[in-house]
Structures are given as C-alpha cells and as structure tokens.
Write a protein that holds these residues in place. Structure first.
Motif: not given
Length: 459
Positions: A82-90, A141-156
């Motif tokens: 799993s993966v999700l993009p996170l913003g600067a605020d997490g 390519e498919h995220t309109s907001t700048p991505i600060a970092r990536f995490a898996g579901l469990v890390e989030y």
C-alpha cells in the motif's frame, strides 16, 4: 503478559488480545469492516482517514470491555504494497493505493532496470505496477497538490498514534525499493521511483519499539506502558501463524486474496539464494525471508459469488458443495482482479466457461475455488525447486477455515503432498505476535494444525 495484535487487512480492521503464547483470549476481539473502492478501470483504494477511525473504534471497544488491562506489547500484521501521498502537515493527499489497484503504469520514456534479473535478485521484486518504483511516479502525475513524502497505510496509521513510526524492514521489502541483503534502500529502485531525499520513510532498526503519544495514552491508559513492535507484512505474519517457518512446510493462505509462501532463515548481510523468475521474495524480519507467489483472488471469489449468484447459505451450501467432486465445477479463470506480480493481466480478466442452462451457482463457485487451487499447485512446484525436497502444506486463513470443500479441493490439487490446515483463523495476528516476541522458532509447536477434512470450531 498479554499481547494486543492488530490485523490491518483489505476488508477489515481487527484488534484481538492474545496470551503470552500468542493464543487468542476468548471474546477479546473487535472488528470493523472496511470497503475498498473497486472499479472496472483497476481502481482499488481505501480511505486512510476512515481506516484510522475504524482502528480507533476497535481500540475503544477493547478498552471499554477491559481487555487491554494487562497488555504489555502491541504487534501488527499489515497489508503489503500500500502507498499514499502525504502533505507537509502529514495529512493524506489522496486515497490509499492497495495491492488491488492495477492502474499505475510506467511513465512514457522510462526504460526500467538496466539488468532486470539483477534487479529481481536484489529486491525480490520487478519493475511492476504493484511496487513503489512504478507507483510513486504515477502518483505524482495524478496528485494535484505537491507531495511532501510517501507512506504505506500502516506507517500513516501508526504515525498518527505513536511517538514515531519508522517503516519496518518487512514492510519496506514490500515496496520493491529495498535491497534484501543490505537492508537499505536500493539506489536503482529509488531512482526509478524518483524518490528524493526525505520522501521515503525512515527504516526501523532491529528490535525497534514505539510508544503511544501522550494524548492517546490518556484515551487508552491501559496501553500507556505498552511497547509497540515494528509491523510485519501480512503474508510473512500468516506463514509464522501457520507454523510454516522453515523449508519443510509451505503455507497456502486464503483470506481476501491468496498466496503460497515459504520462509527461510537468512540474516542480514547474507547473500540470498537464487530466486526463480516467477516468484517474489520479501523480508519477515532482519533474520528471515519469505518467498512465494500471490493472487488477487481468494475469499473475494466467494464474496462475489454470494452477492451475484444467490448461493445457498451455511449447511445448505456445504451439502450442495459436497455433491461436487473436488476437481469438479465449471472451468474458471479466477483473475477477476487482474494479476499480482509479475503478471500484467488487467482487472476484469476473469472468466466462467462451459456454462449451460443446467449449470448451477454452486458449480460455478466450485469451479472458481478449484481454479485458485490449480494456480497454487503450479506455483508450489516452482517454489519447491528452491529447496531440497517436497514440502508439507498448511492451509490457513478465514476462507479455507470456513469451507471443508475448499480444503479438500486443495488437498486433491496438491497431492501427493501431505496437506494440513491451521484451525486458528487469526493466523496473521498470531504470527505478528510471535515475531514481536522473538519466538518464530516456537511457531511449529504452537500451531493448531488439523486434517483437511476436519470442521472448524463454531468460535
């Protein structure tokens, strides 16, 4: 001492309390159903914020019932890939891409690994849509907001609950970016992913432990002094929970999806044995690897058939299946959700064949179940080529625990190997607890294994 085991799956969040030997305590279980968003275009996503809410509800339920009172350790089994993009605020910038999602594809003009076989041997994976080497560029390519970092579901999730939440070696191996020997991010894989400094999670050191944040410790005071162990990939945890921790035993697990896997002792720094072209390899922990093959279909075949084919229920269904031979049913291609790596079949590749006006819903279900058995039988032969002799097989997971017919169909498809089944349906949680306790070697002794023709307990 008791252990709180969290099982963070694709179709449910479960929290259960185990004793010091990783055996579930009666009644100490909280479960919340989660529903992935799945579309014909290959979408397979989860709502990260909603998933966190379900996990919190499970912990609240266990706390109110008094089940968390003697918990000293928290272990977690979590879905790989799993993966999700996170913003600067997490905060999440989009949904969680699960293993179900087949939309990611390499961007135009990107060539892939210089030496595909060398890449496969180092990382245990391929340049494939399931892994972060393809997923991260696609998400940008498919995220309109700048991505600060990536995490898996469990890390989030754990990042919202704990004082820190680095990525375990087990979870990192499921990203496809980890060198399995050095246990560091692989330079070529990270370059393919376009991963820049600070975008990937920190890797957890050996024997890492975390604590609840202060505000959450006030909510669940029973867990104030409990240590949280590094999460384990669900497939690795299921092998340990099934008592399959050496080359003598192979685990075949059928939950929402399915897999056939073999665990070997391989400490960090040791050169892994050659990996056959069609198999993946991930890390259980710093000292063990797990090798195998996985499938997008498992218990979700039954769920689809139950929803769309108006199956009989309970004893009536068991009686109807008993009239179908283990190799019977209508021929089926079970790739309803497409292929897992290294296959590239898209979602919607499933088929039911040989239908007539006399075909029954139960025959269609039996054909789908048998179709999965045949895929496993083929890949088990490849897996056995990596060890000295044929292995015993232990079936596990909720789907096979609930279906005597499916267990017998697996026994027929995998003959002449001895085929057993693990009566405990919570093998992921049990395995994660044993790994957290450092008791992988005790898994064989503690496994509750029976014959394939035995019926599970009503509990």
């Amino acid at each position: 001492m008791n252990i709180l085991a969290l099982d963070l799956g694709t179709s449910s969040v479960r929290g259960l309390v185990l004793d010091a030997d990783a055996r579930p305590l009666p009644g100490a279980l909280a479960r919340r159903r989660v529903d992935p968003v799945v579309h014909d275009d290959g979408t397979g996503v989860l709502d990260g914020v909603g998933y966190l809410a379900c996990l919190v509800e499970c912990l609240d339920e266990l706390a109110v019932a008094g089940h968390l009172r003697d918990v000293e350790l928290v272990a977690t089994s979590a879905q790989w890939h799993s993966v999700l993009p996170l913003g600067a605020d997490g905060a999440p910038l989009g949904p969680v891409l699960t293993w179900l999602d087949t939309r990611p594809h390499p961007l135009p003009g990107v060539a892939g690994p210089a030496d595909p076989d060398g890449f496969h041997q180092r990382t245990g994976t391929w340049w494939h849509r399931c892994y972060w080497s393809v997923r991260l560029p696609w998400l940008r390519e498919h995220t309109s907001t700048p991505i600060a970092r990536f995490a898996g579901l469990v890390e989030y999730l754990l990042g919202e609950l704990l004082d820190s939440a680095p990525m375990s070696i087990s979870q990192a191996s499921g990203t496809g970016l980890l060198d399995l020997r050095t246990l560091r991010w692989d330079a070529e894989a990270c370059a393919l992913a376009g991963a820049r400094a600070g975008e990937l999670p920190e890797l957890a050191p050996m024997r890492w432990r975390g604590r609840l944040r202060g505000e959450h410790a006030r909510r669940w005071p029973q867990l104030t002094d409990a240590w949280w162990a590094a999460p384990v990939g669900d497939g690795a945890a299921s092998n340990v929970g099934s008592g399959c921790v050496d080359p003598a035993r192979v685990a075949v697990t059928v939950g929402t999806s399915a897999a056939v896997r073999l665990v070997q002792h391989l400490p960090a720094g040791t050169e892994p044995p050659p990996l056959p072209e069609g198999l993946w390899r991930y890390r259980v922990d710093h000292d063990h690897v797990v090798t195998g093959s996985a499938y997008s279909s498992g218990g979700n075949l039954y769920a689809w058939a139950d929803r769309e084919l108006r199956l009989p229920r309970g004893a009536e269904l068991d009686a109807a299946l008993a009239r179908v031979p283990p190799d019977g049913g209508r021929p089926a291609n079970v790739r309803f959700g497409g292929d897992r790596p290294p296959g590239l079949a898209p979602a919607g590749s499933g088929e039911l064949r040989g239908l007539s006006f006399g075909s029954t819903a139960v025959e269609m279900l039996a054909g789908m179940m048998r179709g999965l058995c045949d895929l496993v039988a083929h890949d088990l032969t490849v897996l056995e080529s990596t060890v000295d002799k044929p292995a015993e097989v232990v079936l596990g997971g909720g789907a096979v625990a609930a279906s005597p017919w499916w267990r017998q169909a697996f026994a027929a498809a995998l003959a002449p190997r001895p085929v057993w089944y693990q009566r405990n349906p919570e093998i992921g949680a049990t395995g994660a607890a044993l790994i957290a306790l450092g008791r992988i070697g005790d898994a064989v002794e503690l496994a509750d294994i029976g014959r394939t023709d035995e019926r599970p307990s009503p509990s």
